[in-house]
Design a protein around this motif. Structure first.
Motif, PDB file in Angstrom:
ATOM      1  N   GLY B 254       8.917 -17.549  -6.614  1.00  0.00           N
ATOM      2  CA  GLY B 254       9.593 -16.622  -5.568  1.00  0.00           C
ATOM      3  C   GLY B 254      10.862 -16.795  -5.703  1.00  0.00           C
ATOM      4  O   GLY B 254      12.551 -16.724  -4.869  1.00  0.00           O
ATOM      5  N   THR B 317       0.448  -5.893  -7.589  1.00  0.00           N
ATOM      6  CA  THR B 317       0.013  -6.141  -5.784  1.00  0.00           C
ATOM      7  C   THR B 317       1.364  -5.454  -4.761  1.00  0.00           C
ATOM      8  O   THR B 317       2.100  -4.963  -5.123  1.00  0.00           O
ATOM      9  CB  THR B 317       0.163  -7.934  -5.863  1.00  0.00           C
ATOM     10  OG1 THR B 317       1.611  -8.383  -6.238  1.00  0.00           O
ATOM     11  CG2 THR B 317      -1.068  -8.255  -6.331  1.00  0.00           C
ATOM     12  N   GLU B 318       1.052  -4.880  -3.569  1.00  0.00           N
ATOM     13  CA  GLU B 318       1.199  -4.533  -2.659  1.00  0.00           C
ATOM     14  C   GLU B 318       2.894  -5.157  -2.790  1.00  0.00           C
ATOM     15  O   GLU B 318       4.192  -4.037  -2.278  1.00  0.00           O
ATOM     16  CB  GLU B 318       0.912  -4.651  -1.366  1.00  0.00           C
ATOM     17  CG  GLU B 318      -0.458  -3.549  -1.520  1.00  0.00           C
ATOM     18  CD  GLU B 318      -0.223  -2.184  -2.417  1.00  0.00           C
ATOM     19  OE1 GLU B 318       0.612  -1.698  -1.639  1.00  0.00           O
ATOM     20  OE2 GLU B 318      -1.277  -1.783  -3.077  1.00  0.00           O
ATOM     21  N   GLN B 319       3.108  -6.497  -3.062  1.00  0.00           N
ATOM     22  CA  GLN B 319       4.301  -6.762  -2.361  1.00  0.00           C
ATOM     23  C   GLN B 319       5.128  -6.578  -3.712  1.00  0.00           C
ATOM     24  O   GLN B 319       6.497  -6.592  -3.448  1.00  0.00           O
ATOM     25  CB  GLN B 319       3.427  -9.044  -2.393  1.00  0.00           C
ATOM     26  CG  GLN B 319       4.872  -9.567  -1.625  1.00  0.00           C
ATOM     27  CD  GLN B 319       4.266 -10.723  -1.720  1.00  0.00           C
ATOM     28  OE1 GLN B 319       3.483 -11.401  -2.469  1.00  0.00           O
ATOM     29  NE2 GLN B 319       5.143 -11.616  -1.287  1.00  0.00           N
ATOM     30  N   GLN B 322       6.204  -3.405  -3.074  1.00  0.00           N
ATOM     31  CA  GLN B 322       7.327  -3.502  -2.050  1.00  0.00           C
ATOM     32  C   GLN B 322       9.234  -3.933  -2.679  1.00  0.00           C
ATOM     33  O   GLN B 322       9.635  -3.551  -2.239  1.00  0.00           O
ATOM     34  CB  GLN B 322       7.383  -4.169  -0.704  1.00  0.00           C
ATOM     35  CG  GLN B 322       6.389  -3.468   0.367  1.00  0.00           C
ATOM     36  CD  GLN B 322       6.041  -4.558   1.261  1.00  0.00           C
ATOM     37  OE1 GLN B 322       6.639  -5.547   1.194  1.00  0.00           O
ATOM     38  NE2 GLN B 322       4.951  -4.057   1.812  1.00  0.00           N
ATOM     39  N   SER B 323       8.565  -4.840  -3.811  1.00  0.00           N
ATOM     40  CA  SER B 323      10.176  -5.976  -4.034  1.00  0.00           C
ATOM     41  C   SER B 323      10.106  -4.632  -5.388  1.00  0.00           C
ATOM     42  O   SER B 323      11.490  -4.743  -5.156  1.00  0.00           O
ATOM     43  CB  SER B 323       9.873  -6.744  -4.703  1.00  0.00           C
ATOM     44  OG  SER B 323       9.520  -7.040  -5.420  1.00  0.00           O
ATOM     45  N   PRO B 465       9.459 -11.371  -6.277  1.00  0.00           N
ATOM     46  CA  PRO B 465       8.270 -11.472  -5.147  1.00  0.00           C
ATOM     47  C   PRO B 465       7.347 -12.777  -5.770  1.00  0.00           C
ATOM     48  O   PRO B 465       6.993 -12.957  -6.668  1.00  0.00           O
ATOM     49  CB  PRO B 465       7.267 -10.186  -5.527  1.00  0.00           C
ATOM     50  CG  PRO B 465       7.956  -9.843  -6.695  1.00  0.00           C
ATOM     51  CD  PRO B 465       9.164  -9.990  -7.218  1.00  0.00           C
ATOM     52  N   SER B 467       4.740 -14.946  -6.554  1.00  0.00           N
ATOM     53  CA  SER B 467       3.248 -14.307  -7.140  1.00  0.00           C
ATOM     54  C   SER B 467       2.104 -14.309  -6.329  1.00  0.00           C
ATOM     55  O   SER B 467       2.561 -15.723  -5.566  1.00  0.00           O
ATOM     56  CB  SER B 467       3.081 -14.879  -8.508  1.00  0.00           C
ATOM     57  OG  SER B 467       2.704 -16.780  -8.283  1.00  0.00           O
ATOM     58  N   HIS B 468       1.291 -13.620  -6.318  1.00  0.00           N
ATOM     59  CA  HIS B 468      -0.042 -13.976  -5.456  1.00  0.00           C
ATOM     60  C   HIS B 468      -1.300 -14.967  -6.151  1.00  0.00           C
ATOM     61  O   HIS B 468      -1.329 -14.912  -6.846  1.00  0.00           O
ATOM     62  CB  HIS B 468      -0.687 -12.590  -5.021  1.00  0.00           C
ATOM     63  CG  HIS B 468      -0.389 -11.746  -4.960  1.00  0.00           C
ATOM     64  ND1 HIS B 468      -0.970 -10.737  -3.444  1.00  0.00           N
ATOM     65  CD2 HIS B 468       0.962 -11.151  -3.664  1.00  0.00           C
ATOM     66  CE1 HIS B 468      -0.128  -9.786  -2.527  1.00  0.00           C
ATOM     67  NE2 HIS B 468       0.974  -9.953  -3.003  1.00  0.00           N
TER      68      HIS B 468
END
Ligand code: HEM
Ligand code: SF4
Ligand code: SF4
Lengths: 224, 498
Positions: B254, B317-319, B322-323, B465, B467-468
């Protein structure tokens, strides 16, 4: 004894090392596999050296391989003298291209101030051996005619006998020393292969022909 | 529809002060090594100028990018069928002379020099050979040399200009210049990837970063020629190609890449773009005149349910989604139409967009005294009077089309005037408003653009974002295998050959 050592022991050592070390190097030190191109440092004389060398040697090499796999075909082709001359002449001119090329490469290695920096001792050894290999090949071709004939009758069966693990060095015993030296330095090239930049020949990127233009890799899904 | 996500970038050229801090940040982190010493993954060039490597935009010579041939998209460098012909010697490969020979100084001579009448000097020595060299070029020797015969005159884009306009750019009273910071564009249709015979270059599915697998690269050097922006570099010591990796270890957590983080002018923005990979080929086949639009059409609306659905199917991903909705890049490029990709005619569809530079505030001098401008006309010269010909910018950012550049410039000028009206008050609000309308803008948008341009904080500029963790590569491989590898996969000193 000496014959056995040089024409049975040495080829096996060279071949086994070439295979084993190439594989080990590929798995353990993949980073070291590279053409080690020096074109970025010098491009003009490389054009002549590399182009002539590669086009020449690849044709000559293909000729050797062809005669190795299909000796009868060569003999059948050579049945007419005109066709024999044509084949020999083509081979010889390709070898001359390679000779000019490798000389140009050697001169470049020793004269360009930047290329000198990226020249390792093994590079020099390799170029020297290759020079000897091509030069001795040309010498043999001119002095002991016709190579395409005796390669198919003597050399090919001898090489096959090595591959079949039933070596018959006596097949090449009657050949002159100059020819035998050409064989020996050929085995030396094979021995040098896994230890030098020659490994680039093993990773020629032919898969490019079938590949899709874009490469996308996902952590979870892998290559797509 | 095949929606993928891409970390994308905007550079606002109006704000770049040409300080090269970005280049130094990058150099210190990544390329301060033997063989990479001449590389500037981030460089800043003065335009009009020849850039680095010199005349990189000259594709007649370097054969970078894509072209349309027989209705198909093909690399300019070579066709697939013929690529082996060029492998022994790459005719369009730039050599070190087109960049510069890196050097240092023999500083120790200053201390160890023998006692003598003259002061000892530190002579320049080549970083390649270690020998003395007569320095003739450096990575940014065009710096601030707008109008110079050596650099500006040889700018490839000048061919789009009339003889008169060219003369104007070269004379001392009327010359003009601006800075163009450049990094790898992490293109949607990267020519470097397509040209690599070994398949060593790849685009990461999760964030679109383009990387070279150092263990697979074999030094065939096609990528160097094929990248029209010359952002793949050949490491002359290791025999492998290298390129900007967008500081992926930072982006994954991030953080903004080093050049973004350190940017003094705060010109750099980073955010997510969603794009439709299915449309790339058709977009690439469009004629030059439609390329800017076709590129914008590739970019998908992050609020569109169909887009979201397709993205989710691809594992975005949702994140990230979102971004994408808060992406400053999406706003500059799609919502506002202010940012343009460099040389769209190369058809690689860059993920880096530039807001073109407006002319400076004008004022006249009399007897060496600056006169106070009395009208906005005088402060902000109208576009028609801009010193930099629109055709020049069109060559750089519009595939030769002036319309998209004019649109962006006009809007920025209208916003300048509008802010002058609201903040200083010496412009009639009605006039300013009419100007906004004419530039396809309204006060609300003008305010948003103003804020994101001038008052933007770190968080506004970089919407990245992280990373997951469950998607990260470490989870997918044996962690002990990677232990001690410092995240780079292998711990081998990058040495030449075996
Ligand atoms: C299709 C097969 C081959 C390909 C694609 C290939 C490609 C290359 C390339 C790209 C280089 C680097 C040139 C540069 O500096 O830019 C190179 C160098 C070299 N290759 Fe090959 N090669 C092939 C086969 C061979 C073979 C069969 C040999 C010898 C038996 C060979 C011997 C060499 C040598 C000695 C060099 C070093 C030249 C120098 O810089 O001094 N190559 N090759
Ligand atoms: S700008 Fe970057 S991604 Fe695009 S072609 Fe060049 S190296 Fe590849
Ligand atoms: S750090 Fe920022 S302002 Fe300075 S040259 Fe780089 S991009 Fe321009």
């Amino acid at each position: 004894m000496l014959t056995n050592f040089l024409f049975v022991g040495f080829p096996y050592v060279a071949l086994v090392l070439a295979i084993v070390v190439s594989i080990l190097r590929f798995t353990w030190r993949p980073f070291s596999y590279s053409s080690l191109s020096s074109q970025f440092l010098e491009t003009e004389s490389l054009f002549w050296g590399s182009s002539l060398w590669h086009w020449g040697i690849l044709w000559v090499l293909s000729g050797h391989l062809f005669a190795f796999f299909l000796p009868e075909a060569i003999l059948a082709w050579n049945a007419r003298p005109l066709r024999l001359y044509l084949l020999e002449l083509t081979g010889l001119s390709m070898a001359l291209l390679a000779l000019v090329g490798v000389v140009a490469l050697i001169v470049r290695r020793f004269t360009d101030r930047r290329v000198k920096v990226v020249t390792s001792p093994l590079d020099v050894v390799l170029l020297a051996v290759l020079l000897y290999q091509v030069a001795s090949g040309i010498d043999v071709a001119i002095r002991y005619r016709w190579g395409s004939a005796w390669f198919s009758t003597n050399a090919a069966p001898y090489l096959w006998s090595l591959l079949k693990l039933a070596p018959r060095p006596e097949l090449i015993a009657p050949l002159p020393w100059m020819v035998k030296l050409h064989f020996l330095s050929g085995f030396l090239v094979i021995l040098l292969l896994p230890f030098t930049r020659l490994v680039h020949f093993l990773v020629v990127p032919i898969f490019y022909y079938w590949r899709r233009p874009q490469v996308v890799i996902w952590n979870r899904k892998g290559l797509r | 529809m095949d929606i993928r996500s891409q970390v994308a970038m905007v550079f606002h050229l109006d704000k770049c002060i040409g300080c090269h801090t970005c280049s130094i940040a990058c150099k210190n982190v990544w390329t301060d090594r033997k063989g990479a010493d001449y590389m500037w993954w981030n460089n800043v060039e003065t335009k009009p100028g020849t850039g680095y490597p010199t005349q990189w935009e000259n594709q007649e010579e370097y054969k970078g990018g894509w072209m349309v041939k027989d209705g198909k998209l093909q690399l300019r460098l070579t066709s697939k069928g013929k690529f082996l012909q060029k492998i022994f010697h790459q005719p369009s490969l730039p050599t070190m002379d087109e960049y510069y020979e890196p050097w240092t100084y023999r500083y120790e001579d200053l201390f160890n020099g023998p006692e003598q009448d003259d002061q000892p000097t530190a002579i320049p020595v080549s970083k390649v050979t270690g020998q003395y060299i007569d320095i003739e070029a450096g990575p940014n020797w065009d710096d601030d040399l707008g109008g110079s015969p050596l650099y500006a005159r040889n700018d490839v884009n000048l061919s789009a200009l009339s003889e008169e306009q060219r003369l104007q750019l070269l004379s001392i009273e009327t010359l003009v210049m601006f800075y163009l910071p450049r990094i790898c564009n992490h293109c949607a249709n990267p020519a470097c990837v397509a040209a690599c015979p070994s398949g060593a270059i790849y685009k990461r599915g999760e964030d679109g970063i383009v990387l070279i697998n150092q263990n697979v690269c074999r030094g065939w050097r096609y990528c160097v020629s094929a990248c029209p922006y010359k952002k793949v570099f050949y490491n002359w010591s290791t025999g492998k190609s290298e390129k900007c990796l967008l500081c992926y270890p930072r982006v994954e957590t991030g953080q903004a890449p080093a050049c973004f983080h350190s940017c003094v002018g705060r010109i750099r923005y980073m955010g997510v773009l969603l794009y439709d990979a299915d449309k790339i080929e058709a977009a690439g086949l469009k004629p030059d005149a439609e390329l800017v639009t076709a590129h914008r059409d590739l970019l998908a609306d992050p609020n569109d349910p169909a887009v979201i659905e397709s993205a989710r199917k691809n594992g975005v991903t949702e994140q990230v989604l979102q971004s994408a909705r808060k992406s400053p890049v999406y706003r500059f490029v799609k919502d506002w139409g202010l940012a343009l990709a460099p040389h769209p005619e190369y058809r690689t569809f860059p993920s880096l967009f530039y807001v073109p530079a407006l002319g400076p505030v004008t004022y006249s001098m009399e007897n060496g005294v600056a006169l106070n401008p009395t009208s906005t006309e005088e402060i902000f010269a109208p576009l028609e009077q801009a010193r930099l010909p629109m055709s020049y910018l069109a060559s750089l950012f519009g595939a030769g089309q002036e319309a998209p550049v004019r649109y962006a410039m006009k809007k920025m000028l209208a916003i300048r005037t509008w802010k002058r009206a609201t903040e200083v008050g010496d412009v009639d609000l009605k006039v300013a408003l009419a100007g906004l309308r004419e530039a396809d803008c309204d006060p609300e948008q003008a305010e948003a653009i103003y804020r994101l341009t001038s008052l933007c904080s770190f968080e506004d500029r970089f919407v990245i974002p992280a990373s997951h963790r469950e998607q990260a590569v470490e989870v997918l491989t044996n962690p002990l295998e990677r232990k001690g590898a410092a995240g780079f996969g292998f711990r081998e000193a990058p040495q030449r050959g075996f």
